[in-house]
Structure formats: C-alpha cells, structure tokens
Design an enzyme around this catalytic site. Structure first.
Site, short mmCIF file in Angstrom:
data_model
loop_
_atom_site.label_atom_id
_atom_site.label_comp_id
_atom_site.label_asym_id
_atom_site.label_seq_id
_atom_site.Cartn_x
_atom_site.Cartn_y
_atom_site.Cartn_z
N PHE A 74 135.17 -4.91 -45.07
CA PHE A 74 136.29 -4.90 -44.12
C PHE A 74 136.60 -3.52 -43.57
CE2 PHE A 74 138.53 -3.94 -48.13
CZ PHE A 74 139.35 -2.90 -47.75
N LYS B 75 126.91 -11.64 -41.98
CA LYS B 75 128.12 -12.22 -42.58
C LYS B 75 129.12 -11.08 -42.69
CE LYS B 75 130.56 -12.79 -45.66
NZ LYS B 75 132.06 -12.57 -45.73
N GLU C 61 135.53 -11.45 -43.81
CA GLU C 61 136.42 -12.49 -43.28
C GLU C 61 137.82 -11.93 -43.00
OE1 GLU C 61 136.75 -12.52 -47.75
OE2 GLU C 61 135.19 -12.22 -46.24
N SER D 267 131.74 -3.17 -52.77
CA SER D 267 132.08 -2.64 -54.09
C SER D 267 130.87 -2.71 -55.03
CB SER D 267 133.23 -3.45 -54.69
OG SER D 267 132.80 -4.76 -55.02
N CYS E 190 134.39 4.40 -48.26
CA CYS E 190 133.57 4.64 -49.45
C CYS E 190 133.18 6.11 -49.56
CB CYS E 190 132.31 3.78 -49.41
SG CYS E 190 131.13 4.21 -48.12
#
Length: 500
Positions: free
Chosen positions: A150, A174, A177, A227, A282
């Site tokens: 995200f 993908k 969401e 993660s 990150c």
C-alpha cells in the site's frame, strides 16, 4: 454513490463477479470512499489465461514494437502525473508533493525499460572451434505476477511491470486492496499507449487471489514487496510450486552518526528520512545510532526540527505529513510509543494524541521521538512503519557497526561523517544491501538494483536495474556449426575458390 474499483483483464475493465468487496478509506477523514472487488480463484485464472494468450504474440514481438509502446506510455505518464498523484493522496494519505515524487521514481524504471534493447543484446563468441560459433541470449519467461504494497501504489508496480513487459513477458498485478485506484489508472494509460490486450492485467483481492497466483501453473515468476513474514511466505510457497521469486521484505534501517559529523545536516536527514510519508516507507530511517558524546545535542536538534512539521490532509499544500493508511495501523503504531517508557526508553516527543481540526476522524498520529532506546524494546526490534524515530547510544564506531549488524534486517543503512576512511570501512563492513554515505535514504537510481540482505530479501535477485532484467528473462546458449560453402559436394559450384 461509493466508487467501485474493478479488475482489469484482457485490456478492459472486468466487473467483480465474486460478490466480495473490500473498503477503501480516505485516511484524512476516515470515510469509506471506494469499494474494491475481491477476485475469486476463477477471476485470477481468467487474468492468467488472458496473459498467457497474449504472450503467444507479445513474447515474439520485436524490441522496437515493445519499446515504442513504452515510450508512448512514458509520455502519457508524465502528462498525467498530477492526476495519479491525486489518486495516491486520496487513498494513501501522503501529501501531494510526496505522491509526485513517487511517480517520478516510477518513471525512472520506465526510462530504463524504454532502453531495454541495450540490456538484451546478448553475447557472441565466434570460431570457438573450427567453424563453430556460440551465442548467449536472453528470452522472456511467459506470464509473471507482481504483488505490491500500500505504501507506494504507483511506484512499486512500476518497479516491476515496465521491465517485465519490455523483456517480452505478460503481467498480472495484484496491488494493495487499500489503495488500488492508481494501479488501475496506469492500466488505462498502458492501453492508451497501444499495449496489446492481455499483456497487462490487474486482479484485486486478499489471500485468495495471492495464493492462486502463487500456485497457478502458468505463472512463471512472482515479484513481491511487503513485510518480512509475508515475503517469507511468498518465497516458500511460490518456490514450492516451481516459480522464480524475488520477495522484498521489511526493514529496520539505521543511521550511524559519528562524532565528527555535521550535526545539523544529520538532524535534517534524520527528520526527513524518519517522518517523510509518515514513516510508511521500507527505506525510512527508524533508528539513529549516536556515537560518543554527541547524543544529547543530536536529539535536541532532531526535536527542534520535528516539532515544526505541519501535519494535515495530503491535499492541503501546507501539509508536510499526512495521516496513516488505516485506523488499525494508526493504533498499532501508537502502541509502540505508549509502551516505550515501560521498556526503558525516554519519550522525547509523543505524537499519539495528535488530531487535525475539521478532520477528527482521520487516521492521525503526530511525530514521536524516543531516546536511549534499549535494543530489547519492541519499538527497536519491530518494523513500526510509522512516524516513530528511535535514538540509540553507543560508545564507539565498532559498537555501532556491531549493533547494526546484529539486526535481522539488512535493507538499507547510512553513515554520517566527514571522515572518508571511516565511511569506506562502513560501506565494506556493514551487512546491508544498500548503503548511504551522508545520504539517509540510499534508494538506487533505476539502472542500479534495489534490494536488501538477510530478512529483508528472499530470493536471489534484487529488483529493477540489471537484476530486474535477469529476473524477467532466462538465458539460452546456442552453439552453431555451418558448413563452408567452399566445401560443397562435387558438381555444385557456388563460385567460391577451392584453395584449401
């Protein structure tokens, strides 16, 4: 009316058929503004089938055809960068300037993909034996997939699909969401640029969609950023199904500040690297390691700067930091600060009570600064992914390096010093994939590869750069022998002199 984000399959919008939807909120208000369709196994299969069908022609297309599409896409992306940045702000919450920076970094990889012909030149050795030549070439894999986080809903997908399709693969994305609209807009721009139907596809969803991509027999490779626990799962599952995997995990990035450093420059860097994009990066600096007696002064300078950061809606040009992505994530980040004192840290700034007038239901958290943090504290050990900076104290350079190298993460790290010898030692001795010398966030430019060590990367390839090209292609060596026309059978004259 609530906006609905559907899948993108075979070059067009595909309405969700599973009946399952997820909420997308405006982080600045807490309101649900969008519903995103969650894919069933059958819908993932349809996207992979479209990509597989498109590969039969795209995989054999010329480099000129592929790069011409990418050049047009680059022009459209540049033209619509403000629009894409606004979509990022609306669903992620980051300020507009930060969202624009994300698009710009994604453009770097599109630039690299536009010049893919140089990366795919191959090699040739002639006359390795009498009349024998050997050529090495790289060919596309087929259908490849990307699963993205995200925090960079446009940039991280662009770390993947431009190189993948430039190399001749077809792609199934993908995206997260939590903020899916930017990815769908990129799909529309690719179609407008002339990318054939099925070369780029999007399925939204949760673990159902992810697991099907990891297991699908027609998906040849999977790229992931997220993660560490999920990266480990992605790598293990996809590898078990025979796929090539690059899975980039979490981080706990350290900044080592030596006593000779310019403390004003170090404080500026620490604040921007820790609190930019609300710490949801990150590559954020989340731990500053102060060497020797400079700790008190460095913390004072960081605090002075941090207290001036303007927090507000990302759509407000005056805002320097926006909200966190969800309320649940906001509460998780706050818990690290609330529990820090009990674990031995000194709470210099506590941002857990911050609100923004007129947007009280937003996912707000202020700046937090923790000093004298012990390595046993959860605030140090975990990747917080929020605007929380921990300061640790060590006596010597060697102690600082040992502390950093003891971390299970090895994504990025930085040193601040005026001593070239110390900087040289650091870049050789530190166990991390990306190192900055007086640069707090050492994200490589597009033609160098991005990736960490240890629990920050699972798989052999870093992302984009040369590693990206190698990941999305496989090598083939061709050994060739052709008869010399002068050796043609008697009675056939090709006009070559027979002088040997």
């Amino acid at each position: 009316m609530t906006k609905i984000v559907d899948h993108w399959i075979g070059g067009k919008t595909a309405e969700g058929a599973s009946g399952a939807y997820g909420p997308v909120t405006d982080p600045a208000t807490g309101e649900v503004t969008t519903k995103v369709a969650f894919a069933s196994v059958e819908e993932v299969d349809a996207a992979v089938a479209a990509a597989k069908d498109a590969f039969t022609t795209w995989g054999r297309s010329s480099l000129a055809q592929r790069t011409s599409v990418l050049f047009r896409f680059r022009a459209l992306l540049d033209e619509h960068r403000d629009e894409i940045a606004a979509l990022i702000t609306a669903e992620h919450g980051k300020v507009h300037s930060d969202a624009l920076g994300e698009v710009a970094r994604g453009l770097e990889i599109v630039d690299l993909a536009c010049g893919i012909s140089v990366q795919l030149k191959g090699e040739l050795s002639t006359q390795v034996a009498t009349g024998v030549d050997v050529a090495a070439l790289r060919q596309p894999l087929g259908v490849v997939a990307g699963i993205t986080p995200f925090n960079f809903p446009a940039m991280v997908p662009m770390w993947m699909f431009p190189l993948a399709v430039a190399c001749g693969n077809t792609f199934v994305l993908k995206p997260s969401e939590k903020d899916p609209s930017a990815a769908v807009r990129l799909a529309g721009l690719l179609a407008e640029a002339g990318l054939p139907d099925g070369v780029f596809n999007i399925v939204h969803g949760d673990k159902v969609a992810v697991d099907r991509l990891l297991e699908h027999p027609d998906v040849r490779a999977v790229s992931f950023v997220g993660s560490t626990p999920v990266a480990r799962y992605i790598h293990a599952t996809a590898s078990a199904h025979g796929k090539r995997v690059q899975a980039l995990g979490g981080a706990k990035n350290h900044m080592l500040v030596l006593p000779d450093a310019d403390l004003d420059a170090a404080a500026d860097a620490a604040v921007s690297a820790a609190y930019g994009s609300a710490g949801e990066r990150c590559m954020a600096i989340s731990a500053v390691v102060a060497v020797g007696a400079i700790g008190d002064e460095l913390v004072r300078k960081i605090r002075e700067r941090a207290e001036k950061i303007r927090i507000g809606p990302g759509s407000d040009p005056a805002s320097e930091m926006g909200p966190l992505i969800t309320k649940a994530h906001r509460d998780k980040v706050a818990a690290y600060v609330s529990g820090a004192a009990a674990e031995g840290a000194e709470v210099v700034l506590d941002g857990t009570g911050h609100t923004v007038e007129g947007h009280e239901n937003g996912h707000w958290i202020g700046i937090s600064l923790l000093d004298k943090v012990p390595t046993s504290a959860k605030a140090y050990q975990d990747e917080i992914f929020g605007p929380v900076l921990s300061v640790l104290r060590v006596g010597t350079y060697e102690d600082g390096v040992a502390l950093i190298n003891a971390s299970p993460y090895g994504n990025g790290t930085a040193i601040f010093t005026r001593d070239g010898g110390a900087a040289r030692r650091f870049q050789l001795e530190i166990e991390a994939g990306m190192v900055g010398v007086n640069v707090p966030i050492p994200v490589p430019v597009g033609y160098h590869s991005f990736g960490g060590w240890k629990d920050s990367l699972f798989g052999d390839h870093h992302i984009y750069g040369n590693d990206g090209t190698h990941f999305y292609t496989r090598g083939k060596v061709v050994t060739t022998r052709w008869p010399d026309p002068a050796d043609a059978p008697a009675g056939v004259d090709l006009g070559f002199p027979r002088n040997h």
